[in-house]
Design a protein around this motif. Structure first.
Motif, PDB file in Angstrom:
ATOM      1  N   GLY A 219       0.802  -1.217   0.000  1.00 18.14           N
ATOM      2  CA  GLY A 219       0.000   0.000   0.000  1.00 18.14           C
ATOM      3  C   GLY A 219       0.834   1.266   0.000  1.00 18.14           C
ATOM      4  O   GLY A 219       0.356   2.324   0.436  1.00 18.14           O
ATOM      5  N   ARG A 220       2.064   1.158  -0.508  1.00 18.53           N
ATOM      6  CA  ARG A 220       2.956   2.309  -0.508  1.00 18.53           C
ATOM      7  C   ARG A 220       3.394   2.648  -1.929  1.00 18.53           C
ATOM      8  O   ARG A 220       3.050   1.959  -2.888  1.00 18.53           O
ATOM      9  N   THR A 221       4.190   3.727  -2.064  1.00 13.98           N
ATOM     10  CA  THR A 221       4.607   4.211  -3.374  1.00 13.98           C
ATOM     11  C   THR A 221       6.105   4.497  -3.376  1.00 13.98           C
ATOM     12  O   THR A 221       6.630   5.060  -2.412  1.00 13.98           O
ATOM     13  N   LEU A 222       6.778   4.113  -4.457  1.00  8.63           N
ATOM     14  CA  LEU A 222       8.209   4.388  -4.608  1.00  8.63           C
ATOM     15  C   LEU A 222       8.401   5.812  -5.120  1.00  8.63           C
ATOM     16  O   LEU A 222       7.720   6.247  -6.050  1.00  8.63           O
ATOM     17  N   TYR A 223       9.325   6.538  -4.522  1.00  2.00           N
ATOM     18  CA  TYR A 223       9.640   7.917  -4.922  1.00  2.00           C
ATOM     19  C   TYR A 223      10.180   7.906  -6.348  1.00  2.00           C
ATOM     20  O   TYR A 223      11.242   7.354  -6.623  1.00  2.00           O
ATOM     21  N   ALA A 224       9.447   8.525  -7.269  1.00  2.44           N
ATOM     22  CA  ALA A 224       9.762   8.446  -8.692  1.00  2.44           C
ATOM     23  C   ALA A 224      11.149   8.980  -9.027  1.00  2.44           C
ATOM     24  O   ALA A 224      11.844   8.431  -9.887  1.00  2.44           O
ATOM     25  N   ALA A 225      11.571  10.055  -8.354  1.00  2.00           N
ATOM     26  CA  ALA A 225      12.863  10.666  -8.675  1.00  2.00           C
ATOM     27  C   ALA A 225      14.037   9.741  -8.375  1.00  2.00           C
ATOM     28  O   ALA A 225      15.136   9.943  -8.904  1.00  2.00           O
ATOM     29  N   HIS A 226      13.831   8.715  -7.541  1.00  2.00           N
ATOM     30  CA  HIS A 226      14.927   7.811  -7.196  1.00  2.00           C
ATOM     31  C   HIS A 226      15.000   6.577  -8.098  1.00  2.00           C
ATOM     32  O   HIS A 226      15.938   5.781  -7.985  1.00  2.00           O
ATOM     33  N   ARG A 227      14.044   6.419  -8.977  1.00  2.00           N
ATOM     34  CA  ARG A 227      14.043   5.245  -9.851  1.00  2.00           C
ATOM     35  C   ARG A 227      15.312   5.149 -10.723  1.00  2.00           C
ATOM     36  O   ARG A 227      15.909   4.073 -10.828  1.00  2.00           O
ATOM     37  N   PRO A 228      15.764   6.254 -11.351  1.00  2.00           N
ATOM     38  CA  PRO A 228      16.999   6.145 -12.148  1.00  2.00           C
ATOM     39  C   PRO A 228      18.211   5.750 -11.313  1.00  2.00           C
ATOM     40  O   PRO A 228      19.075   4.991 -11.780  1.00  2.00           O
ATOM     41  N   LEU A 229      18.293   6.242 -10.071  1.00  2.00           N
ATOM     42  CA  LEU A 229      19.416   5.884  -9.205  1.00  2.00           C
ATOM     43  C   LEU A 229      19.368   4.406  -8.845  1.00  2.00           C
ATOM     44  O   LEU A 229      20.405   3.722  -8.813  1.00  2.00           O
ATOM     45  N   LEU A 230      18.174   3.904  -8.568  1.00  2.00           N
ATOM     46  CA  LEU A 230      18.032   2.493  -8.216  1.00  2.00           C
ATOM     47  C   LEU A 230      18.328   1.590  -9.418  1.00  2.00           C
ATOM     48  O   LEU A 230      18.927   0.524  -9.271  1.00  2.00           O
TER      49      LEU A 230
END
Length: 240
Positions: A219-230
């Motif tokens: 029920g949570r959301t991943l911070y979009a701005a960190h997707r490229p870093l991950l």
């Protein structure tokens, strides 16, 4: 890349002459000259304009991403025009940040440490801005300790890269750039949320898809701005 939707691609470069260019000033009231004359927020420098900054040679020398000054002596965003001017960040020019990515285990047991940000309630890398006089490497360790209680000062991280961050506060004259680094642990260890973190957890990290599925199921959301870093971290891990 920074957000430049309002700027035609062919006109983003500072080398392209554009006399009609009129960016929108997004400086908030508390950072305008009249306000700074009476009170300087503890997170911001006192300079009302870049002309009032005296250490541009030092700032440019220490920058994570090289940048130039214009004829007025004002800093120019490394990626070109943004459509926004002024300052909505602590410093004129580059505002350095540190993003420590902590991964434990291997194979199907591989896990990623993320905090739940207490400001916007999303799952994100533990990290933050580099303090004045602090190195980005030192900030990696400090942010981890403050937000997760983990002390990895004795660990040598893998530097994944340096780059401008896609931050909504970026302008032609002030922007965020980040040093991202990967810390590898043999297995997950106990972490305790602190400082700007409402929670901290280890998540499956075989791929971004697996991570997304686990976070969504909770029920949570991943911070979009960190997707490229991950994704950069995953690419490095998969190469090994």
């Amino acid at each position: 890349m920074t957000r430049t939707e309002t700027i035609p691609t062919e006109r983003r470069s500072w080398a392209v002459n554009w006399p009609e260019y009129t960016p929108t000033d997004i400086t908030p009231p508390e950072l305008r000259p009249s306000a700074l004359a009476h009170h300087v927020p503890d997170w911001a420098e006192a300079a009302p304009t870049p002309t009032d900054v005296s250490d541009w040679p030092q700032r440019r020398g220490a920058a994570l991403v090289p940048f130039e000054l214009d004829a007025r002596g004002w800093p120019l965003h490394p990626q070109g025009r943004t459509g926004r001017a002024g300052r909505n960040l602590g410093r004129w020019g580059e505002n350095a940040a540190a993003d420590p990515i902590v991964v434990a285990g291997t194979g199907r047991a591989r896990r990623l440490l993320l905090i739940t940000r207490d400001d916007i309630g999303v799952e994100a890398i533990s990290g933050g801005m580099v303090d004045p006089g602090e190195s980005a490497l030192s900030a990696l360790v400090r942010e981890l300790r403050e937000e997760t209680s983990l002390d990895l000062a004795d660990h040598r991280p893998v530097i994944l890269g340096k780059g401008v961050v896609d931050d909504w506060r970026n302008t032609d004259n002030a922007w965020v750039a980040s040093l991202s680094a990967l810390y590898l642990l043999p297995a997950p260890v106990t972490a305790v949320a602190g400082d700007d973190a409402a929670d901290v957890n280890w998540w499956p990290f075989g791929s971004l898809g697996e991570l997304d599925a686990a976070i969504t199921a909770a029920g949570r959301t991943l911070y979009a701005a960190h997707r490229p870093l991950l994704q950069r971290a995953l690419d490095h891990l998969d190469q090994g």
